[in-house]
Design a protein around this motif. Sequence first.
Motif, PDB file in Angstrom:
ATOM      1  N   VAL A 200       8.429  12.308 -29.381  1.00 14.41           N
ATOM      2  CA  VAL A 200       7.163  12.757 -28.796  1.00 14.41           C
ATOM      3  C   VAL A 200       7.539  13.798 -27.750  1.00 14.41           C
ATOM      4  O   VAL A 200       8.188  13.493 -26.756  1.00 14.41           O
ATOM      5  CB  VAL A 200       6.364  11.591 -28.186  1.00 14.41           C
ATOM      6  CG1 VAL A 200       5.116  12.118 -27.462  1.00 14.41           C
ATOM      7  CG2 VAL A 200       5.961  10.610 -29.279  1.00 14.41           C
ATOM      8  N   HIS A 201       7.138  15.024 -28.015  1.00  8.17           N
ATOM      9  CA  HIS A 201       7.675  16.200 -27.333  1.00  8.17           C
ATOM     10  C   HIS A 201       6.554  16.923 -26.587  1.00  8.17           C
ATOM     11  O   HIS A 201       5.658  17.511 -27.198  1.00  8.17           O
ATOM     12  CB  HIS A 201       8.300  17.125 -28.401  1.00  8.17           C
ATOM     13  CG  HIS A 201       8.763  18.438 -27.886  1.00  8.17           C
ATOM     14  ND1 HIS A 201       8.582  19.615 -28.608  1.00  8.17           N
ATOM     15  CD2 HIS A 201       9.403  18.792 -26.746  1.00  8.17           C
ATOM     16  CE1 HIS A 201       9.099  20.622 -27.925  1.00  8.17           C
ATOM     17  NE2 HIS A 201       9.595  20.145 -26.792  1.00  8.17           N
ATOM     18  N   PHE A 202       6.588  16.860 -25.251  1.00 12.77           N
ATOM     19  CA  PHE A 202       5.626  17.586 -24.421  1.00 12.77           C
ATOM     20  C   PHE A 202       6.257  18.913 -24.000  1.00 12.77           C
ATOM     21  O   PHE A 202       7.287  18.925 -23.312  1.00 12.77           O
ATOM     22  CB  PHE A 202       5.251  16.760 -23.189  1.00 12.77           C
ATOM     23  CG  PHE A 202       4.398  15.563 -23.496  1.00 12.77           C
ATOM     24  CD1 PHE A 202       3.011  15.665 -23.510  1.00 12.77           C
ATOM     25  CD2 PHE A 202       4.970  14.332 -23.792  1.00 12.77           C
ATOM     26  CE1 PHE A 202       2.215  14.566 -23.790  1.00 12.77           C
ATOM     27  CE2 PHE A 202       4.188  13.228 -24.080  1.00 12.77           C
ATOM     28  CZ  PHE A 202       2.792  13.346 -24.077  1.00 12.77           C
ATOM     29  N   ASP A 203       5.624  20.016 -24.387  1.00 11.30           N
ATOM     30  CA  ASP A 203       6.252  21.311 -24.170  1.00 11.30           C
ATOM     31  C   ASP A 203       5.242  22.413 -24.476  1.00 11.30           C
ATOM     32  O   ASP A 203       4.337  22.230 -25.294  1.00 11.30           O
ATOM     33  CB  ASP A 203       7.457  21.459 -25.110  1.00 11.30           C
ATOM     34  CG  ASP A 203       8.477  22.477 -24.650  1.00 11.30           C
ATOM     35  OD1 ASP A 203       8.072  23.534 -24.137  1.00 11.30           O
ATOM     36  OD2 ASP A 203       9.688  22.222 -24.817  1.00 11.30           O
ATOM     37  N   ALA A 204       5.417  23.557 -23.817  1.00 10.91           N
ATOM     38  CA  ALA A 204       4.637  24.739 -24.182  1.00 10.91           C
ATOM     39  C   ALA A 204       5.157  25.370 -25.466  1.00 10.91           C
ATOM     40  O   ALA A 204       4.445  26.147 -26.111  1.00 10.91           O
ATOM     41  CB  ALA A 204       4.681  25.767 -23.051  1.00 10.91           C
ATOM     42  N   HIS A 205       6.406  25.041 -25.837  1.00  9.33           N
ATOM     43  CA  HIS A 205       7.092  25.705 -26.945  1.00  9.33           C
ATOM     44  C   HIS A 205       7.453  24.725 -28.050  1.00  9.33           C
ATOM     45  O   HIS A 205       7.606  23.521 -27.807  1.00  9.33           O
ATOM     46  CB  HIS A 205       8.364  26.381 -26.428  1.00  9.33           C
ATOM     47  CG  HIS A 205       8.143  27.229 -25.224  1.00  9.33           C
ATOM     48  ND1 HIS A 205       8.307  26.746 -23.930  1.00  9.33           N
ATOM     49  CD2 HIS A 205       7.759  28.525 -25.100  1.00  9.33           C
ATOM     50  CE1 HIS A 205       8.028  27.715 -23.065  1.00  9.33           C
ATOM     51  NE2 HIS A 205       7.684  28.791 -23.748  1.00  9.33           N
ATOM     52  N   LEU A 206       7.652  25.261 -29.254  1.00  7.52           N
ATOM     53  CA  LEU A 206       7.967  24.423 -30.402  1.00  7.52           C
ATOM     54  C   LEU A 206       9.356  23.802 -30.320  1.00  7.52           C
ATOM     55  O   LEU A 206       9.543  22.621 -30.617  1.00  7.52           O
ATOM     56  CB  LEU A 206       7.878  25.246 -31.695  1.00  7.52           C
ATOM     57  CG  LEU A 206       6.486  25.673 -32.158  1.00  7.52           C
ATOM     58  CD1 LEU A 206       6.611  26.710 -33.261  1.00  7.52           C
ATOM     59  CD2 LEU A 206       5.703  24.457 -32.657  1.00  7.52           C
ATOM     60  N   ASP A 207      10.359  24.618 -30.004  1.00  9.64           N
ATOM     61  CA  ASP A 207      11.758  24.196 -29.964  1.00  9.64           C
ATOM     62  C   ASP A 207      12.280  23.719 -31.310  1.00  9.64           C
ATOM     63  O   ASP A 207      13.275  22.987 -31.396  1.00  9.64           O
ATOM     64  CB  ASP A 207      11.983  23.106 -28.908  1.00  9.64           C
ATOM     65  CG  ASP A 207      11.763  23.621 -27.490  1.00  9.64           C
ATOM     66  OD1 ASP A 207      11.641  24.852 -27.324  1.00  9.64           O
ATOM     67  OD2 ASP A 207      11.697  22.806 -26.558  1.00  9.64           O
ATOM     68  N   THR A 208      11.604  24.140 -32.378  1.00  4.74           N
ATOM     69  CA  THR A 208      12.079  23.868 -33.745  1.00  4.74           C
ATOM     70  C   THR A 208      12.416  25.166 -34.466  1.00  4.74           C
ATOM     71  O   THR A 208      12.485  25.200 -35.694  1.00  4.74           O
ATOM     72  CB  THR A 208      11.012  23.108 -34.559  1.00  4.74           C
ATOM     73  OG1 THR A 208       9.780  23.867 -34.558  1.00  4.74           O
ATOM     74  CG2 THR A 208      10.760  21.730 -33.997  1.00  4.74           C
ATOM     75  N   TRP A 209      12.646  26.234 -33.720  1.00  6.11           N
ATOM     76  CA  TRP A 209      12.944  27.528 -34.332  1.00  6.11           C
ATOM     77  C   TRP A 209      14.311  27.526 -35.000  1.00  6.11           C
ATOM     78  O   TRP A 209      15.288  26.994 -34.441  1.00  6.11           O
ATOM     79  CB  TRP A 209      12.918  28.635 -33.271  1.00  6.11           C
ATOM     80  CG  TRP A 209      11.553  29.090 -32.901  1.00  6.11           C
ATOM     81  CD1 TRP A 209      10.684  29.815 -33.662  1.00  6.11           C
ATOM     82  CD2 TRP A 209      10.880  28.863 -31.656  1.00  6.11           C
ATOM     83  NE1 TRP A 209       9.506  30.044 -32.974  1.00  6.11           N
ATOM     84  CE2 TRP A 209       9.603  29.467 -31.734  1.00  6.11           C
ATOM     85  CE3 TRP A 209      11.233  28.203 -30.471  1.00  6.11           C
ATOM     86  CZ2 TRP A 209       8.687  29.454 -30.692  1.00  6.11           C
ATOM     87  CZ3 TRP A 209      10.323  28.175 -29.438  1.00  6.11           C
ATOM     88  CH2 TRP A 209       9.066  28.795 -29.548  1.00  6.11           C
ATOM     89  N   HIS A 210      14.374  28.141 -36.176  1.00  2.05           N
ATOM     90  CA  HIS A 210      15.685  28.420 -36.767  1.00  2.05           C
ATOM     91  C   HIS A 210      16.427  29.323 -35.796  1.00  2.05           C
ATOM     92  O   HIS A 210      15.867  30.278 -35.271  1.00  2.05           O
ATOM     93  CB  HIS A 210      15.524  29.120 -38.121  1.00  2.05           C
ATOM     94  CG  HIS A 210      16.803  29.246 -38.892  1.00  2.05           C
ATOM     95  ND1 HIS A 210      17.847  30.048 -38.475  1.00  2.05           N
ATOM     96  CD2 HIS A 210      17.206  28.664 -40.054  1.00  2.05           C
ATOM     97  CE1 HIS A 210      18.840  29.962 -39.338  1.00  2.05           C
ATOM     98  NE2 HIS A 210      18.477  29.132 -40.311  1.00  2.05           N
ATOM     99  N   PRO A 211      17.702  29.038 -35.517  1.00  2.00           N
ATOM    100  CA  PRO A 211      18.428  29.850 -34.529  1.00  2.00           C
ATOM    101  C   PRO A 211      18.442  31.340 -34.829  1.00  2.00           C
ATOM    102  O   PRO A 211      18.538  32.160 -33.910  1.00  2.00           O
ATOM    103  CB  PRO A 211      19.846  29.260 -34.581  1.00  2.00           C
ATOM    104  CG  PRO A 211      19.661  27.862 -35.059  1.00  2.00           C
ATOM    105  CD  PRO A 211      18.511  27.917 -36.009  1.00  2.00           C
ATOM    106  N   ALA A 212      18.318  31.697 -36.095  1.00  2.05           N
ATOM    107  CA  ALA A 212      18.315  33.123 -36.455  1.00  2.05           C
ATOM    108  C   ALA A 212      17.036  33.823 -36.025  1.00  2.05           C
ATOM    109  O   ALA A 212      16.949  35.059 -36.103  1.00  2.05           O
ATOM    110  CB  ALA A 212      18.523  33.280 -37.958  1.00  2.05           C
ATOM    111  N   LYS A 213      16.036  33.042 -35.565  1.00  2.00           N
ATOM    112  CA  LYS A 213      14.828  33.663 -35.040  1.00  2.00           C
ATOM    113  C   LYS A 213      15.104  34.389 -33.723  1.00  2.00           C
ATOM    114  O   LYS A 213      14.280  35.175 -33.274  1.00  2.00           O
ATOM    115  CB  LYS A 213      13.734  32.609 -34.835  1.00  2.00           C
ATOM    116  CG  LYS A 213      13.181  32.041 -36.139  1.00  2.00           C
ATOM    117  CD  LYS A 213      12.378  33.079 -36.901  1.00  2.00           C
ATOM    118  CE  LYS A 213      11.816  32.544 -38.195  1.00  2.00           C
ATOM    119  NZ  LYS A 213      10.688  31.627 -38.014  1.00  2.00           N
TER     120      LYS A 213
END
Length: 403
Positions: A200-213
């Motif tokens: 359960v992730h509270f954040d303004a950002h996804l933090d699931t981006w592929h590193p190549a993004k």
Amino acid sequence: MRWNWIAFLAGTTCVSAHATHHVDDQEPFSQERLDELQRKWGIDWGFSGISTFAHLPHTRCLTHPETRYDIAILGAPFDTAVSYRPGARFGPRAIRSGSGRQTSFRGFNPRANLNPYTSWAKIVDCGDIPITPFDNVLALRQMSEAFLELGKRPATATSTESGVQYLEKPKLLTLGGDHSIALPALRALKEVYGQPIAVVHFDAHLDTWHPAKYPSAWIDPEDPSTQSFFNHGSMFWIAATEGLIANGSSVHAGLRTRLSGDEPEDYTDDSQQGWIRIATDDIDEIGVKGVITSIMNRVGTEMPVYLSIDIDVIDPGLAPGTGTPEPGGWTTRELIRILRGIEGMNVIGADIVEVSPAYDGSAETTGLAAAQIAYEVLTSMVRKGLIEQARTKVTSHESKDEL
């Protein structure tokens, strides 16, 4: 004059030796005497004492394997995996400072009808992991080993012998540090519990981006061993590829980030990793209760949960001391109310991350907010333990009645 000085030194040496001998031969202090000293000198005011979290007892748990605890407060002063403003290595210190007015003698939480610092749980401030600031590969290894070392320790004897499953393993509440620390924490938890963990992730950002993004002509985007892949915006992507996260049971809450490219493909990637998303704006439509219901319907009360709280989920007008601020966030009160509403979750570990005190104001509002959030998380962990103890007793009585 010289001989007088020598005589003085000799006399001092004799007195010191005599005093040392006297102390060595002294009888052990009685318990009555020790209790008296504790009553007189065993408290701290919010502004006094060594800065541990909430004036809790401090042990460097990583070097003292004999130390038992039910909940450990652990600092992870690491920030060399950030994409914008560094400084979260000072987050643990700021959060501890913000917790100064929390004490065991004034720690009662009326909403839960308990004092987390005097209830069943032994809570210890285990200090910080000494993490290198020079080498992220080594830093990740250090954090992974530290989390596993502390997570595999037995809880207190009272808890391990209670017969209550929730109490059998200790819980870690980590003070970050940037958000990448969630990856080594999840690695440890999967090994300790033997299964993927819901997040359960509270954040303004996804933090699931592929590193190549994060574009770069200098790296091979297909090489998972690339050091720069480990960063505070991709750690959940890595965790998903390693099978650490329970697919279909995890939630983002408080999102308001910009996405990559010209299409919402970041959301597609996120959904494929098994997440659902609750945007910051959703609170205007469904309210706090709707957010709580959405989270609880997703994760339930049995699945082991890692609770990860990025302080930037709060609006930067209220918590400016963070590395990647995004205007338009929730208020501190809204976040705390949501955390109280999801306390029925089976939280086995948690973090509070991305507190960068260099960007905070003189009132240290971000550190204060993070400390209050930690207090609410601790309260919920302790209350969950009490509920599970009561449930176990009822089940035991029913089994005896059947016999």
